[in-house]
Design an enzyme around this catalytic site. Structure first.
Site, short mmCIF file in Angstrom:
data_model
loop_
_atom_site.label_atom_id
_atom_site.label_comp_id
_atom_site.label_asym_id
_atom_site.label_seq_id
_atom_site.Cartn_x
_atom_site.Cartn_y
_atom_site.Cartn_z
N SER A 292 10.72 32.45 13.27
CA SER A 292 12.05 32.72 13.80
C SER A 292 13.09 32.43 12.72
O SER A 292 13.03 31.41 12.05
CB SER A 292 12.32 31.85 15.03
N ASP B 209 14.83 40.30 -1.84
CA ASP B 209 14.82 39.05 -1.08
C ASP B 209 13.47 38.36 -1.27
O ASP B 209 12.80 37.97 -0.31
CB ASP B 209 15.07 39.35 0.40
#
EC number: 2.7.-.-
Length: 545
Positions: A131, A287
């Site tokens: 998450s 990223d």
């Protein structure tokens, strides 16, 4: 400001003051209202005096939530804005938040796909596998073939939160030029705009799916990087379905060493993957922090990477790639004049930049780097020093180069974590030289001809007709030019005649007036009348031209 924005602003101020971040306010006359406001809020003490300023800033951003955490991560790559100690702390920010309810995730997936989850998937796990601030991931299996997959779901109601905080960031950015002597050069609104674009891009999972498909195609059958398969039939703006992969987190050095991974080869392949993406494909994963990179369990003696999370990608155009490669080579050859000229030629700095002054500034900042052995020189910090120096010469913010710089710092940091003796320059130089060689000279000409051959082969049958049409157009153009030239000559003659009549008329009118003043009776009126007629006739002809 709206009441909601005022409440949020007060919360931000309270958090910043509780971490003693009023130290960041410069002690100049323009900032006295802020310092006076600090005294008015005396009941909010600094509860973290034992920590460094950089650590306090990092903790404050973490407390403010995911939007500010990601903002801090982005700021960590803009080392022209902060001292190294603060930038290093910002780089430690972790984007981890509590997961939302799995039942709500199921509902979002079913709404996006337009039916019950069991129509397409088996074994959906309601507890999130991972998450983050933007989305969370659940595991399942494809009903059609039993393939293990992960389903990424955007967090509910995240967009209004992002938009509200971004609006507030823009307001705060407007104050920076007024409060800091160097605030205008830092271009705070551009920093916020760059961050806003990054966040909005991450919210569109169809964009991430397209990025992953492109990278998978670029590295098909590669022995260095594996990109999981995307199941685009099930992808929507807020839902992404992809192959589940297993690997060791690249930051877990103990686990990698326990399976006898070839660490040197792994580190060098990381560099190769990066430069292949940038220079061969013009499309790179921007990223590449440790949470998004894994190492396969298979073949530890011949290891390869597994990449995930393709929400942020970068690209360079052909000119940027060439200038960047030449910059690196010129820098490591200590040819600072060449570096300065390349920055001007590329348009990264204004064309009126004084090259001598720029060269001296680059030499002053970069020459001390070569006091270290070549293997210890940081590629990322070389680029960072070059860009920071260039910004003093009004280098415009180049979002693609900022992404490249951030990614290079990640790659280099990971490589030296895996294999501290990694000589990044030695690994990259052959690749850069080979790429530059392929862009100039005979190989480049041959490649360009090969690329153009199908086009010209298609156009060849049309060539006679095209030549005939061109000759006809040229002939008609010549006739038109001759007609136009004749018309212009006629107009010029008429204009000269009209000007002559105007002059004659004005002269006769003036003479008649003088005769009238001298006391003559009828002759002056004759001159005045003739002059008026001549002048009016000339004026009418001139108006018709």
């Amino acid at each position: 400001m709206t009441p909601g924005e005022l409440r949020r602003l007060y919360l931000i101020i309270r958090v910043f003051l509780s971490y003693g971040l009023d130290e960041l306010i410069p002690r100049i006359r323009l900032t006295w209202p802020l310092r006076f406001g600090r005294y008015l809020l005396f009941w909010i003490p600094n509860r973290h005096k034992d920590k460094s300023l950089g650590e306090r800033l990092r903790l404050a951003l973490q407390e403010l939530g995911p939007v500010w955490i990601k903002f801090g991560q982005m700021l960590s790559t803009r080392r022209d804005l902060f001292p190294p100690a603060i930038a290093d702390q910002l780089a430690l920010l972790q984007d981890r938040v509590a997961s939302f309810d799995g039942a709500l995730a199921r509902q979002y997936i079913e709404t996006a796909l337009g039916g019950a989850l069991e129509t397409w998937f088996d074994d959906f796990e309601p507890i999130a596998l991972a998450s983050a601030s933007i989305a969370q991931v659940h595991t399942a299996r494809l009903k059609e073939n039993g393939q293990e997959i992960v389903i990424k779901v955007i967090r509910p109601d995240i967009l209004p939160i992002i938009k509200a905080d971004i609006r507030l960031m823009y307001r705060l950015a407007n104050w920076v030029p007024m409060l800091l002597p160097d605030g205008r050069r830092l271009r705070p609104r551009e920093v916020v705009r760059e961050y806003e674009k990054t966040l909005i891009d991450e919210l569109n999972l169809l964009r991430e799916a397209a990025n992953a498909i492109q990278l998978r195609r670029n590295f098909e059958n590669s022995s260095t990087l594996y990109v999981p398969e995307i199941y685009s039939d099930y992808c929507r703006e807020n839902v992404l379905v992809m192959e589940r992969v297993y690997g060791i987190p690249v930051s877990d050095i103990e686990a990698l060493e326990a399976q006898n991974t070839n660490m040197r080869l792994l580190a060098e392949r990381g560099v190769q993957v990066f430069f292949t993406q940038v220079f061969r494909d013009s499309f790179f994963h921007a990223d590449m922090h440790p949470g998004n990179i894994f190492v396969s369990y298979e073949h530890p003696e011949d290891p390869f990477y597994i990449g995930i999370d393709y929400g942020i990608v970068g690209s360079l155009n052909k000119d940027d790639k060439r200038y960047l490669a030449e910059n690196f080579i010129a820098f490591f050859n200590r040819d600072y004049r060449k570096v300065a000229e390349l920055h001007v030629d590329s348009g990264w700095v204004p064309s009126d930049t004084n090259v001598e002054d720029f060269e001296f500034a680059i030499r002053t900042v970069c020459e001390p780097i070569f006091e270290k052995p070549l293997a210890e020189i940081s590629f990322g910090h070389v680029l960072l020093n070059l860009f920071n120096t260039a910004r003093r010469f009004n280098m415009a913010v180049q979002p693609q180069l900022v992404l490249l710089q951030k990614t290079l710092l990640y790659v280099e940091g990971l490589g030296r974590q895996l294999y501290p003796q990694l000589d990044l320059w030695k690994t990259a130089k052959p690749f850069l030289e080979e790429w530059l060689h392929s862009q100039v000279g005979l190989p480049a000409v041959i490649r360009a001809l090969k690329e153009k051959v199908p086009y010209w082969a298609e156009k060849l049958p049309e060539l006679p007709e095209l030549v005939y049409d061109s000759l006809q157009q040229h002939k008609h153009l010549q006739v038109s030019i001759e007609k136009l030239s004749g018309h212009l000559r006629g107009q010029q003659i008429k204009q000269r005649q009209s000007q002559y009549l105007l002059g004659v008329g004005a002269t006769l009118f003036l003479c008649g007036s003088l005769f009238l003043l001298s006391g003559l009776a009828n002759i002056p009126w004759l001159f005045i009348g003739a002059g008026t007629v001549s002048w009016l006739f000339g004026w009418c002809r001139l108006c018709k031209i």
